[in-house]
Design a protein around this motif. Structure first.
Motif, PDB file in Angstrom:
ATOM      1  N   VAL A 383       0.836  -1.205   0.000  1.00  0.00           N
ATOM      2  CA  VAL A 383       0.000   0.000   0.000  1.00  0.00           C
ATOM      3  C   VAL A 383       0.870   1.254   0.000  1.00  0.00           C
ATOM      4  N   ARG A 384       1.960   1.218   0.724  1.00  0.00           N
ATOM      5  CA  ARG A 384       2.837   2.395   0.752  1.00  0.00           C
ATOM      6  C   ARG A 384       3.494   2.642  -0.600  1.00  0.00           C
ATOM      7  N   ALA A 385       3.775   1.579  -1.320  1.00  0.00           N
ATOM      8  CA  ALA A 385       4.360   1.737  -2.648  1.00  0.00           C
ATOM      9  C   ALA A 385       3.405   2.450  -3.604  1.00  0.00           C
ATOM     10  N   LEU A 386       2.102   2.400  -3.314  1.00  0.00           N
ATOM     11  CA  LEU A 386       1.107   3.065  -4.160  1.00  0.00           C
ATOM     12  C   LEU A 386       0.699   4.436  -3.631  1.00  0.00           C
ATOM     13  N   GLY A 387       1.301   4.863  -2.532  1.00  0.00           N
ATOM     14  CA  GLY A 387       0.977   6.176  -1.989  1.00  0.00           C
ATOM     15  C   GLY A 387      -0.133   6.170  -0.964  1.00  0.00           C
ATOM     16  N   LEU A 388      -0.563   4.986  -0.520  1.00  0.00           N
ATOM     17  CA  LEU A 388      -1.536   4.883   0.561  1.00  0.00           C
ATOM     18  C   LEU A 388      -0.789   4.832   1.884  1.00  0.00           C
ATOM     19  N   GLU A 389      -1.413   5.335   2.945  1.00  0.00           N
ATOM     20  CA  GLU A 389      -0.744   5.365   4.243  1.00  0.00           C
ATOM     21  C   GLU A 389      -1.594   4.657   5.297  1.00  0.00           C
ATOM     22  N   PRO A 390      -1.050   3.613   5.930  1.00  0.00           N
ATOM     23  CA  PRO A 390      -1.793   2.968   7.022  1.00  0.00           C
ATOM     24  C   PRO A 390      -2.084   3.952   8.148  1.00  0.00           C
ATOM     25  N   TRP A 391      -3.304   3.896   8.672  1.00  0.00           N
ATOM     26  CA  TRP A 391      -3.688   4.742   9.811  1.00  0.00           C
ATOM     27  C   TRP A 391      -2.831   4.397  11.014  1.00  0.00           C
ATOM     28  N   ILE A 392      -2.639   3.101  11.274  1.00  0.00           N
ATOM     29  CA  ILE A 392      -1.659   2.580  12.216  1.00  0.00           C
ATOM     30  C   ILE A 392      -1.086   1.302  11.604  1.00  0.00           C
ATOM     31  N   GLU A 393      -0.010   0.798  12.184  1.00  0.00           N
ATOM     32  CA  GLU A 393       0.488  -0.529  11.839  1.00  0.00           C
ATOM     33  C   GLU A 393      -0.004  -1.492  12.912  1.00  0.00           C
ATOM     34  N   PRO A 394      -1.030  -2.270  12.637  1.00  0.00           N
ATOM     35  CA  PRO A 394      -1.645  -3.111  13.670  1.00  0.00           C
ATOM     36  C   PRO A 394      -0.681  -4.143  14.239  1.00  0.00           C
TER      37      PRO A 394
END
Length: 463
Positions: A383-394
């Motif tokens: 997801v980060r490679a596509l420019g999305l950002e996790p709200w948290i890392e569970p």
């Protein structure tokens, strides 16, 4: 407040009668309130009510019986849950997402669904248990279950809950077919139409659909990485006087957040002060890497009702769930269970107990936690490679809650992906306030297929 014009007052009376008919408060053949009583209820003159009743009679909605009053003549249309409350775009409606994800199509990818792939489940253990059950004679294969459910499974559940600090004896546990049925029964027991129910914002989307079916008023409490925002919770409780709060224990769905102990203790104090009940859904508890505090343990099952099932970790086909609650609520809940479903599945309970008792489930859960950890790391990377950002890392679990790049709305992306046979879970389906338009929930166990990421990369790149 009613507007001052006579025409608007008449429309208001007509609208209220139509609402009562649509909500089944007034069913076919029911007598309407007298003109004088309804005029007082609506704060209008009797002549306004007479005019409204006459208009409804002219439309065939009600009919007059001289000397007796007015009666409902129109048969209401069948209840459609999707029509209760504001109309949602079916492309992002919770029920629509569930329907798409439940479709059995080999070409359909489901990173937005809420369960494990079938090849992650303990098939061999289930087959062994089924073979053993098939050799048994009598009750396990043919009979209804007892009112509270299979005693041996309730004893197993009691031991596990006691180990986790929840004081649930076997007689305080009721077996049901699923976690959803558990919430449905509790809502039937506790709620009246119009009662206010608090949920997390965002929360599991089927909570919304189920509460709409019970005609509850749903109010969201903002989530933080430490659990519900307790300051907001306190303000909302004071303003709304809710009857019930529904939340997910341990790893939150959809955010993956873990409730901090200080948050859990304050929530229990606020619920007790307000006299409200709490449903704590522990469906993902066996996926935790370390045990988290439970509201039911802190509260001692006084106001908290603990529910769960084995659909997510053992088998969705073997429908088996449970409710643990205070002693004086057990019998009324059992009565409701009998009235609405008569009996839970004894065959499913026997099957689940067999797998739980032979040690294979414990080993399976350990393997799941390891496998999910790897899948979580890989999904975060992608997801980060596509420019999305996790709200948290569970810390653990199935779900990754991600913010989309600026200017991209999840609903539009979900519609585009559906055309490519990919079911996503856009954020607004989880949010009562509609505040999650830029979020998606990914099921990390269902996100391994390269095609998901290729399609997302192309769509996010734009024309």
């Amino acid at each position: 407040m009613l507007e001052e014009t006579p025409r608007s007052r008449t429309r208001a009376v007509i609208g209220e009668i139509e609402r009562r008919i649509a909500s089944r408060s007034l069913v076919t053949g029911a007598r309407l309130p007298s003109v004088r009583v309804f005029a007082k209820t609506m704060g209008v003159s009797p002549s306004t009510v007479v005019e409204a009743y006459e208009r409804l009679a002219a439309q065939g909605v009600i009919r007059s019986r001289p000397g007796s009053g007015f009666y409902v003549a129109q048969t209401a249309a069948p209840l459609a849950i999707a029509e209760i409350g504001p109309r949602l775009d079916r492309a992002v409606d919770p029920l629509w997402i569930s329907r798409q994800a439940l479709e059995e199509r080999a070409d359909l990818l489901k990173p937005g669904c809420g369960w494990l792939p079938s090849d992650w489940m303990p098939e061999a253990a289930l087959q062994r248990a089924l073979k053993a059950l098939s050799r048994q004679a009598g009750a396990a294969l043919t009979d209804y279950d007892s009112p509270k459910g299979l005693p041996a499974l309730r004893q197993w559940l009691s031991r596990r809950m006691m180990d986790r600090g929840i004081p649930a004896g076997p007689d305080g546990i009721v077996l049901v077919d699923s976690g959803t049925q558990a919430i449905d029964l509790i809502c039937r027991f506790l709620l009246e139409p119009g009662d206010t129910v608090l949920v997390d914002d965002p929360c599991y989307f089927n909570f919304h659909a189920l509460l709409r079916a019970h005609r509850a008023r749903v109010v969201g409490v903002p989530m933080t990485p430490e659990g519900p925002d307790t300051d907001a919770f306190a303000r909302i409780v004071a303003a709304e006087k809710p009857r019930l709060y529904i939340t997910t224990a341990g790893m939150h769905n959809p955010t993956g957040a873990v409730m901090a102990p200080v948050t859990a203790h304050r929530l229990i104090r606020l619920a007790a002060d307000a006299g409200m009940s709490v449903i704590e859904d522990d469906i993902f508890g066996d996926l935790e890497n370390r045990h988290q505090p439970r509201l039911a343990a802190i509260d001692g099952l006084q106001r908290v009702i603990a529910i769960g099932s084995f659909s997510k970790t053992l088998s969705a086909a073997a429908r088996s769930g449970y409710v643990a609650l205070r002693a004086d609520w057990v019998d009324p809940l059992v009565d409701l269970k009998i009235a609405t479903g008569f009996s839970a599945s004894r065959l499913s309970a026997e099957l689940v107990l067999s797998v739980l008792s032979d040690g294979s489930y414990r080993r399976h859960a350990e393997q799941l936690r390891v496998r999910l950890g790897r899948a979580m790391d890989e999904t975060i990377r992608r997801v980060r490679a596509l420019g999305l950002e996790p709200w948290i890392e569970p810390e653990a679990g199935l779900f990754l809650w991600c913010r989309l790049p600026e200017g991209v709305e999840a609903a539009g992306l979900a519609r585009a992906c559906l055309a490519e046979n990919i079911v996503l879970a856009p954020g607004d389906a989880f949010s009562p306030s509609g505040a999650a338009r830029q979020f998606l929930r990914f099921n990390v166990a269902q996100s391994a297929d390269d095609r998901i990421w290729q399609v997302l990369e192309r769509l996010l790149a734009g024309p």
